[in-house]
Write a protein that holds these residues in place. Structure first.
Motif, mmCIF file in Angstrom:
data_model
loop_
_atom_site.group_PDB
_atom_site.id
_atom_site.type_symbol
_atom_site.label_atom_id
_atom_site.label_comp_id
_atom_site.label_asym_id
_atom_site.label_seq_id
_atom_site.Cartn_x
_atom_site.Cartn_y
_atom_site.Cartn_z
ATOM 1 N N GLU A 1 -9.253 2.201 -0.551
ATOM 2 C CA GLU A 1 -10.527 2.820 -0.907
ATOM 3 C C GLU A 1 -11.447 2.890 0.312
ATOM 4 O OE1 GLU A 1 -13.728 2.538 -4.523
ATOM 5 O OE2 GLU A 1 -13.127 0.646 -3.605
ATOM 6 N N LYS A 2 -11.507 1.819 1.099
ATOM 7 C CA LYS A 2 -12.337 1.818 2.309
ATOM 8 C C LYS A 2 -11.894 2.878 3.304
ATOM 9 C CE LYS A 2 -14.082 -2.879 2.153
ATOM 10 N NZ LYS A 2 -14.096 -4.213 2.735
ATOM 11 N N SER B 1 -5.671 -5.463 -6.352
ATOM 12 C CA SER B 1 -7.082 -5.248 -6.045
ATOM 13 C C SER B 1 -7.357 -5.295 -4.543
ATOM 14 C CB SER B 1 -7.931 -6.297 -6.768
ATOM 15 O OG SER B 1 -9.292 -6.079 -6.529
ATOM 16 N N VAL B 2 -6.767 -6.252 -3.857
ATOM 17 C CA VAL B 2 -6.945 -6.385 -2.403
ATOM 18 C C VAL B 2 -6.452 -5.130 -1.692
ATOM 19 C CG1 VAL B 2 -6.101 -7.616 -0.358
ATOM 20 C CG2 VAL B 2 -6.917 -8.897 -2.329
ATOM 21 N N HIS B 3 -5.274 -4.650 -2.071
ATOM 22 C CA HIS B 3 -4.708 -3.472 -1.408
ATOM 23 C C HIS B 3 -5.461 -2.200 -1.772
ATOM 24 C CE1 HIS B 3 -1.499 -5.499 0.643
ATOM 25 N NE2 HIS B 3 -1.211 -6.150 -0.467
ATOM 26 N N LEU B 4 -5.913 -2.099 -3.013
ATOM 27 C CA LEU B 4 -6.710 -0.926 -3.401
ATOM 28 C C LEU B 4 -8.036 -0.877 -2.649
ATOM 29 C CD1 LEU B 4 -6.103 -0.674 -7.252
ATOM 30 C CD2 LEU B 4 -5.308 0.901 -5.472
ATOM 31 N N THR B 5 -8.623 -2.030 -2.406
ATOM 32 C CA THR B 5 -9.877 -2.081 -1.652
ATOM 33 C C THR B 5 -9.674 -1.524 -0.240
ATOM 34 O OG1 THR B 5 -10.709 -3.945 -2.934
ATOM 35 C CG2 THR B 5 -11.670 -3.614 -0.747
ATOM 36 N N LYS B 6 -8.568 -1.882 0.403
ATOM 37 C CA LYS B 6 -8.285 -1.364 1.748
ATOM 38 C C LYS B 6 -8.070 0.144 1.723
ATOM 39 C CE LYS B 6 -6.619 -5.647 3.589
ATOM 40 N NZ LYS B 6 -5.867 -6.323 4.587
ATOM 41 N N ILE C 1 -11.641 4.910 -6.993
ATOM 42 C CA ILE C 1 -11.557 3.983 -8.108
ATOM 43 C C ILE C 1 -12.732 4.253 -9.036
ATOM 44 C CG2 ILE C 1 -11.593 1.545 -8.776
ATOM 45 C CD1 ILE C 1 -10.300 0.955 -6.021
ATOM 46 N N LYS D 1 -14.580 3.068 -12.514
ATOM 47 C CA LYS D 1 -14.721 2.045 -13.549
ATOM 48 C C LYS D 1 -15.470 2.677 -14.714
ATOM 49 C CE LYS D 1 -14.662 -1.749 -10.262
ATOM 50 N NZ LYS D 1 -13.595 -2.602 -10.700
ATOM 51 N N ARG E 1 0.827 -1.212 0.000
ATOM 52 C CA ARG E 1 0.000 0.000 0.000
ATOM 53 C C ARG E 1 0.859 1.260 0.000
ATOM 54 N NH1 ARG E 1 -3.070 -3.583 3.186
ATOM 55 N NH2 ARG E 1 -2.496 -2.622 5.158
ATOM 56 N N THR F 1 -10.408 0.548 -15.565
ATOM 57 C CA THR F 1 -10.462 1.005 -14.182
ATOM 58 C C THR F 1 -9.313 1.975 -13.955
ATOM 59 O OG1 THR F 1 -11.412 -1.104 -13.483
ATOM 60 C CG2 THR F 1 -10.433 0.262 -11.762
#
Length: 101
Positions: free
Chosen positions: A54-55, A47-52, A61, A63, A14, A72
């Protein structure tokens, strides 16, 4: 606390994402594919790290479509830039004594 390193940013992957987004400048974005290539990360890992991120409100993000192909894009938010700036300040403070003496 102001002196603490933000655990959301501190994870190596991250931190690399945030550094890449900070380097492209304010109000700019990178495509997911370009970011994945630039950082040498698999799409799933990125994707996993971007989700964290983003949260936490640190990245946005978007699309969209380029022609008929989905695309994206990732950009650092104002909140993300502020958090990154605080992280860098805390890191500089932590590392300040290193090399002195």
């Amino acid at each position: 606390m102001e002196d603490e390193l933000d655990p959301v940013i501190h994870a190596a992957s991250r931190l690399r994402i945030m550094t890449a987004l900070a380097a492209i400048g304010k109000d700019s974005s990178l495509s997911f594919a370009k970011l994945s290539e630039l950082l040498g990360m698999t799409p799933g890992n990125l994707s996993v790290h971007l989700t964290k991120l983003e949260k936490a409100g640190y990245v946005a993000i978007e699309k969209t479509f380029e022609g008929r192909k989905p695309a994206t894009f990732v950009a650092m938010t104002m909140q993300g830039q502020e958090a990154f700036d605080r992280y860098l300040a805390a890191l500089r403070k932590l590392l300040g004594p290193v090399g002195k003496g």
